[in-house]
Design a protein around this motif. Structure first.
Motif, PDB file in Angstrom:
ATOM      1  N   SER A 174      30.162 -17.355   9.134  1.00 44.51           N
ATOM      2  CA  SER A 174      29.848 -16.010   9.401  1.00 44.51           C
ATOM      3  C   SER A 174      28.544 -15.834   9.847  1.00 44.51           C
ATOM      4  O   SER A 174      28.208 -14.836  10.352  1.00 44.51           O
ATOM      5  N   ILE A 175      27.800 -16.579   9.650  1.00 43.77           N
ATOM      6  CA  ILE A 175      26.273 -16.543  10.439  1.00 43.77           C
ATOM      7  C   ILE A 175      26.417 -17.461  11.635  1.00 43.77           C
ATOM      8  O   ILE A 175      26.398 -18.644  11.613  1.00 43.77           O
ATOM      9  N   PRO A 176      26.504 -16.596  12.788  1.00 48.21           N
ATOM     10  CA  PRO A 176      26.553 -17.741  14.038  1.00 48.21           C
ATOM     11  C   PRO A 176      25.276 -18.462  14.188  1.00 48.21           C
ATOM     12  O   PRO A 176      23.927 -17.770  14.130  1.00 48.21           O
ATOM     13  N   LYS A 177      25.201 -19.732  14.512  1.00 53.37           N
ATOM     14  CA  LYS A 177      23.977 -20.457  14.634  1.00 53.37           C
ATOM     15  C   LYS A 177      24.359 -21.855  15.600  1.00 53.37           C
ATOM     16  O   LYS A 177      25.730 -22.143  15.634  1.00 53.37           O
ATOM     17  N   THR A 178      23.343 -22.336  16.003  1.00 50.10           N
ATOM     18  CA  THR A 178      23.479 -23.690  16.933  1.00 50.10           C
ATOM     19  C   THR A 178      23.647 -24.789  15.766  1.00 50.10           C
ATOM     20  O   THR A 178      23.476 -24.932  14.758  1.00 50.10           O
ATOM     21  N   MET A 179      24.362 -25.832  16.445  1.00 50.07           N
ATOM     22  CA  MET A 179      24.531 -27.060  15.667  1.00 50.07           C
ATOM     23  C   MET A 179      23.225 -27.770  15.228  1.00 50.07           C
ATOM     24  O   MET A 179      22.811 -28.470  14.349  1.00 50.07           O
ATOM     25  N   GLY A 180      22.042 -27.521  16.179  1.00 50.29           N
ATOM     26  CA  GLY A 180      20.885 -27.781  15.845  1.00 50.29           C
ATOM     27  C   GLY A 180      20.254 -27.429  14.410  1.00 50.29           C
ATOM     28  O   GLY A 180      19.795 -28.213  13.683  1.00 50.29           O
ATOM     29  N   VAL A 181      20.736 -26.106  14.022  1.00 48.73           N
ATOM     30  CA  VAL A 181      20.135 -25.567  12.930  1.00 48.73           C
ATOM     31  C   VAL A 181      21.080 -26.426  11.648  1.00 48.73           C
ATOM     32  O   VAL A 181      20.286 -26.753  10.901  1.00 48.73           O
ATOM     33  N   ILE A 182      22.246 -26.515  11.792  1.00 49.86           N
ATOM     34  CA  ILE A 182      22.935 -27.194  10.823  1.00 49.86           C
ATOM     35  C   ILE A 182      22.311 -28.914  10.593  1.00 49.86           C
ATOM     36  O   ILE A 182      22.163 -29.101   9.494  1.00 49.86           O
ATOM     37  N   PHE A 183      22.474 -29.481  11.679  1.00 47.70           N
ATOM     38  CA  PHE A 183      21.887 -30.721  11.547  1.00 47.70           C
ATOM     39  C   PHE A 183      20.508 -31.066  10.986  1.00 47.70           C
ATOM     40  O   PHE A 183      20.151 -31.910  10.212  1.00 47.70           O
TER      41      PHE A 183
END
Length: 266
Positions: A238-247
């Motif tokens: 539900s929190i829009p974010k880039t893949m860079g944040v997750i990685f």
């Protein structure tokens, strides 16, 4: 949407500015300083092929960890491309809904075409359909900068962006290179290089000013994500974010979290 910035007053005022989206017009892009659409023709194993792609800059990104408050420093920004994806979905959904309503209506219940609505949000009023709020285009991201200064090293470009966008003065020598990877492989194929930077409150030279690059037309809000909430944040859809944040959060959990002996809620 959750607020992670810790400053509800500033966050509220910036969100109000971000919400001022109107007069949407989609036009052809005839020239750009950042993108150039091209088509390549080639032969592969004797078969003729073609592919459309976009030439753009490589980039650097920085995972920033504040050792004073044990939190990550991210930016929250309105992204027109993300917003337009949601805008086009809303257009399609509302068009389908309108068509379904017209199909269900009896012929004598349908309004004559000439009466189409000066009192509604119709074309005559300049608003064809309802549009999604600007928050539909807001994403949480790492500090990122295009590699658009050939005279500077990647570390120097990253350092400048951390200072300008997030308000932390970090020497380029303190930036740790994590890795590089390709992004947008179907469209741009650009390379992004990811760095890690540890900062403290002593390095902060003005987060309030750093987050809003008015001269570049950007509306950017600096936000803090506590370390113990990072992994929940990373996987919360539900929190829009880039893949860079997750990685980068996963990388930190595997490589740096033991150093701080703090649970990351995995």
């Amino acid at each position: 949407m959750l607020c992670w910035c810790g400053d509800t007053g500033r966050c509220g005022s910036l969100l109000l500015i971000m919400e001022q989206i109107n007069n949407i017009q989609v036009v052809p892009c005839t020239s750009s300083d950042y993108l150039k659409p091209l088509r390549v023709h080639y032969s592969q194993n004797g078969a003729k092929k073609s592919w459309d792609f976009m030439r753009t800059h490589d980039s650097v990104s920085v995972l920033i960890f504040n050792t004073t408050c044990h939190c990550f420093i991210l930016v929250k920004q309105f992204r027109p491309a993300v917003y337009m994806c949601e805008w086009e979905k809303s257009q399609s959904a509302q068009a389908k809904e309108k068509a379904a309503e017209e199909d269900e209506a009896e012929p004598d219940e349908k309004a004559p075409a000439s009466d189409a609505g000066s009192d509604d949000k119709g074309e005559e009023s300049g608003q064809t359909v309802d549009v999604p709020p600007a928050s539909a285009g807001v994403t949480y991201e790492l500090c990122v900068r295009p590699v658009d200064k050939p005279d500077l090293s990647l570390e120097d470009i990253a350092r400048q962006e951390v200072l300008q966008e997030c308000g932390y003065d970090v020497p380029a020598t303190k930036l740790r290179r994590i890795t590089s990877y390709r992004s947008g492989v179907g469209v741009t194929g650009a390379k992004q290089t990811l760095f890690y930077a540890e900062v403290s409150d002593e390095n902060c030279v003005g987060v309030g000013e750093g987050g809003n690059e008015a001269q570049e037309g950007e509306l950017v809000e600096v936000v803090k994500v506590p370390l113990h909430e990072a992994m929940n944040f990373a996987y919360d859809e539900s929190i829009p974010k880039t893949m860079g944040v997750i990685f980068s959060f996963v990388w930190f959990h595997s490589n740096m979290a033991p150093k701080y002996k703090i649970s990351t809620n995995v």
